[in-house]
Design an enzyme around this catalytic site. Structure first.
Site, PDB file in Angstrom:
ATOM      1  N   CYS A  32      16.036   6.453  14.150  1.00 56.99           N
ATOM      2  CA  CYS A  32      17.683   7.214  14.577  1.00 56.99           C
ATOM      3  C   CYS A  32      16.992   7.383  14.678  1.00 56.99           C
ATOM      4  CB  CYS A  32      18.635   7.639  12.765  1.00 56.99           C
ATOM      5  SG  CYS A  32      18.215   6.280  11.979  1.00 56.99           S
TER       6      CYS A  32
HETATM    7  N1  COA Z   1      28.315   1.914  -5.819  1.00 57.50           N
HETATM    8  C1  COA Z   1      28.687   3.629  -7.334  1.00 57.50           C
HETATM    9  N2  COA Z   1      28.599   4.298  -7.379  1.00 57.50           N
HETATM   10  C2  COA Z   1      27.183   4.839  -6.656  1.00 57.50           C
HETATM   11  C3  COA Z   1      25.861   3.774  -5.606  1.00 57.50           C
HETATM   12  C4  COA Z   1      26.934   2.340  -5.274  1.00 57.50           C
HETATM   13  N3  COA Z   1      26.462   1.573  -4.374  1.00 57.50           N
HETATM   14  N4  COA Z   1      25.269   4.705  -4.847  1.00 57.50           N
HETATM   15  C5  COA Z   1      24.888   5.345  -5.705  1.00 57.50           C
HETATM   16  N5  COA Z   1      26.534   5.641  -7.280  1.00 57.50           N
HETATM   17  C6  COA Z   1      25.995   6.806  -8.008  1.00 57.50           C
HETATM   18  C7  COA Z   1      25.756   8.220  -7.739  1.00 57.50           C
HETATM   19  O1  COA Z   1      25.113   6.994  -9.565  1.00 57.50           O
HETATM   20  C8  COA Z   1      25.761   8.817  -8.431  1.00 57.50           C
HETATM   21  O2  COA Z   1      26.811   8.801 -10.082  1.00 57.50           O
HETATM   22  P1  COA Z   1      26.411   9.490 -10.967  1.00 57.50           P
HETATM   23  O3  COA Z   1      27.761  10.804 -10.219  1.00 57.50           O
HETATM   24  O4  COA Z   1      27.078   9.591 -12.104  1.00 57.50           O
HETATM   25  O5  COA Z   1      25.272  10.881 -10.509  1.00 57.50           O
HETATM   26  C9  COA Z   1      26.863   9.593  -7.062  1.00 57.50           C
HETATM   27  O6  COA Z   1      27.570   8.151  -7.047  1.00 57.50           O
HETATM   28  C10 COA Z   1      27.047  10.306  -6.081  1.00 57.50           C
HETATM   29  O7  COA Z   1      26.016   9.658  -5.465  1.00 57.50           O
HETATM   30  P2  COA Z   1      24.919  10.040  -4.460  1.00 57.50           P
HETATM   31  O8  COA Z   1      23.583   9.046  -4.133  1.00 57.50           O
HETATM   32  O9  COA Z   1      24.705  11.830  -4.496  1.00 57.50           O
HETATM   33  O10 COA Z   1      25.963  10.235  -3.053  1.00 57.50           O
HETATM   34  P3  COA Z   1      26.351  10.935  -1.959  1.00 57.50           P
HETATM   35  O11 COA Z   1      27.270  11.518  -2.390  1.00 57.50           O
HETATM   36  O12 COA Z   1      25.253  11.611  -2.051  1.00 57.50           O
HETATM   37  O13 COA Z   1      25.931   9.558  -1.074  1.00 57.50           O
HETATM   38  C11 COA Z   1      24.828   8.603   0.992  1.00 57.50           C
HETATM   39  C12 COA Z   1      24.838   8.467  -1.294  1.00 57.50           C
HETATM   40  C13 COA Z   1      23.467   7.404   0.941  1.00 57.50           C
HETATM   41  C14 COA Z   1      26.096   8.469   1.106  1.00 57.50           C
HETATM   42  C15 COA Z   1      24.806   9.983   1.282  1.00 57.50           C
HETATM   43  O14 COA Z   1      23.942  11.190   0.480  1.00 57.50           O
HETATM   44  C16 COA Z   1      24.472  10.061   2.806  1.00 57.50           C
HETATM   45  O15 COA Z   1      24.688   9.327   3.863  1.00 57.50           O
HETATM   46  N6  COA Z   1      22.899  10.541   3.017  1.00 57.50           N
HETATM   47  C17 COA Z   1      22.673  10.644   4.138  1.00 57.50           C
HETATM   48  C18 COA Z   1      21.871   9.505   4.945  1.00 57.50           C
HETATM   49  C19 COA Z   1      21.677   9.229   6.246  1.00 57.50           C
HETATM   50  O16 COA Z   1      21.555   9.807   6.904  1.00 57.50           O
HETATM   51  N7  COA Z   1      20.240   8.913   5.942  1.00 57.50           N
HETATM   52  C20 COA Z   1      20.003   8.426   7.154  1.00 57.50           C
HETATM   53  C21 COA Z   1      19.346   7.214   7.781  1.00 57.50           C
HETATM   54  S1  COA Z   1      18.507   6.764   9.101  1.00 57.50           S
END
Ligand code: COA
Length: 381
Positions: free
Chosen positions: A163
């Site tokens: 990225c």
């Molecule tokens: N739909 C509904 N619920 C979902 C889901 C989806 N598609 N994906 C995950 N969940 C749920 C999980 O199961 C979890 O449920 P629980 O609390 O019952 O266990 C809850 O949502 C939270 O999941 P989590 O993975 O902790 O979400 P988050 O708030 O961390 O958001 C991202 C996920 C990926 C959006 C976030 O972590 C993020 O953007 N991180 C940085 C990513 C990044 O910049 N990466 C670089 C890529 S180049």
């Protein structure tokens, strides 16, 4: 010290190519949930017996709240939304046709060259800086150099810092100009992120989109009286982490059982990435600002990497010492999603024209590696 304009790098133009198809969260979630339904029905017996875990549906509300993403542009919509495929279907092209990645780059580059009023023959170097190259060699950048008709005495190569590729490419291009190796360098960022995204993975199926961007970095004397962006400084940082990883590579066929495994696509520990990258990036920017003698109040706008709206809110808040408005830190996540290296360049391209001469801003990207890059720019003209 004598400042020689032909060795001083500036950004003279940017270009953007947006693929024609867009997928809304609603469409993506509907196809994912249909896939889940079909999978669970097919494995009903094994799920009942506790041998297979039932899949859980995705939700539009979660995606928007967790990431700020509402839609994404893609090269192929039909394959991604087909629950029996769940991946883009991009036909292979014969070797005598322009490859798709080069095509995205060329389209964006042409726009940048047109904006600068530059003939491609005036471009001495092309750097293709992106998170995935579609083949090992020849370099995509060399194909772009030929397709555009750049200076035949020049050179081109690919580089990958995931990225962060765009800012790493900009620093590399600026260094070439400073050293006198090139007077005009095109940095192109073609990103077909849908090709390395696992559309069957609920945690990440919504993250990425496809796009092409280009940045033209030239010696100051080339831009004459045209408006441009002085590069005040660039700073790069890397710190090894497995929390964003993709094991796809040229050795995969040596262990054929691994081909097609989930780790040959994008995988991440999103929570850890969020927690670890935010402070790393904020510290890089603040240190860089201090070294350039810049204060938060000097910054008119931040064009941050577009991965997650909440991450950007936190980073911008730490840099500016207050909650950033959309005007101060614009996002394009709602329409483009995460486009890897291209994100901060799309944000810049779409939100830089209204700045006035003398306004200062920051282009910043971050991601796998971990890696992060900051480029402070000031508008001239
Ligand atoms: N739909 C509904 N619920 C979902 C889901 C989806 N598609 N994906 C995950 N969940 C749920 C999980 O199961 C979890 O449920 P629980 O609390 O019952 O266990 C809850 O949502 C939270 O999941 P989590 O993975 O902790 O979400 P988050 O708030 O961390 O958001 C991202 C996920 C990926 C959006 C976030 O972590 C993020 O953007 N991180 C940085 C990513 C990044 O910049 N990466 C670089 C890529 S180049």
């Amino acid at each position: 010290m004598l400042v020689r304009a032909h060795y001083t790098p500036v950004i003279s133009a940017t270009g953007l190519y947006t693929p024609p198809h867009s997928i809304t969260n609603e469409e993506l979630v509907a196809s994912f949930n249909l896939y889940v339904e079909l999978y669970n029905a097919e494995h009903a017996g094994a799920i009942e017996a506790g041998e297979v875990l039932a899949l859980t549906p995705s939700s539009v509300e979660f995606i928007e709240k967790a990431s700020g993403i509402k839609a994404r542009f893609v090269v192929d919509k039909a394959g991604i939304l087909d629950p029996a495929i769940m991946a883009p279907r991009i036909p292979e092209r014969p070797n005598d046709e322009l490859s798709i990645l080069a095509e995205l780059a060329v389209r964006a580059a042409r726009q940048a060259l047109e904006q600068a009023g530059r003939d491609p023959a005036q471009v001495d170097a092309v750097i293709c800086a992106a998170s995935n190259m579609q083949r090992a060699y020849p370099a995509i950048a060399i194909e772009v150099q030929a397709a555009l008709g750049c200076n035949p005495e020049g050179f081109a190569f690919d580089m990958n810092v995931a990225c962060s590729s765009a800012t790493f490419g900009i620093q590399t291009a600026a260094d070439f100009v400073r050293a006198g190796h090139a007077s005009s360098v095109l940095v192109v960022n073609p990103e077909i992120c849908s090709g390395h995204l696992n559309f069957k993975d609920r945690d990440s199926h919504f993250i990425f989109g496809d796009v092409g961007t280009a940045v033209l970095i030239e010696a100051e004397d080339r831009v004459a009286n045209q408006p441009h962006w002085e590069i005040l400084g660039t700073k790069l940082k890397t710190q090894f982490s497995n929390n964003i990883r993709n094991n796809f590579g040229f050795l995969n066929h040596t262990a054929p059982e691994g081909i097609g495994a989930k780790d040959k696509l994008f995988v991440q520990e999103g929570r850890k990435v969020f927690k670890e990258v935010v402070p790393m990036v904020a510290a890089l920017i603040l240190e860089h600002m201090e070294s350039l003698g810049l204060e938060a109040t000097d910054l008119r706008r931040l064009w941050l990497h577009q991965a997650n709206a909440n991450m950007n809110r936190l980073i911008a808040g730490k840099v500016l010492s207050h909650e950033a408005s959309e005007d101060e830190s614009p996002t394009v996540l709602d329409t483009y999603a995460n486009t890897s290296s291209a994100g901060s360049i799309i944000a810049f391209h779409k939100n830089c024209d209204d700045l006035k001469s003398g306004d200062t801003g920051l282009i910043c990207s971050f991601g796998a590696g971990y890696s992060a890059g900051s480029v402070f720019v000031r508008k001239v003209g």
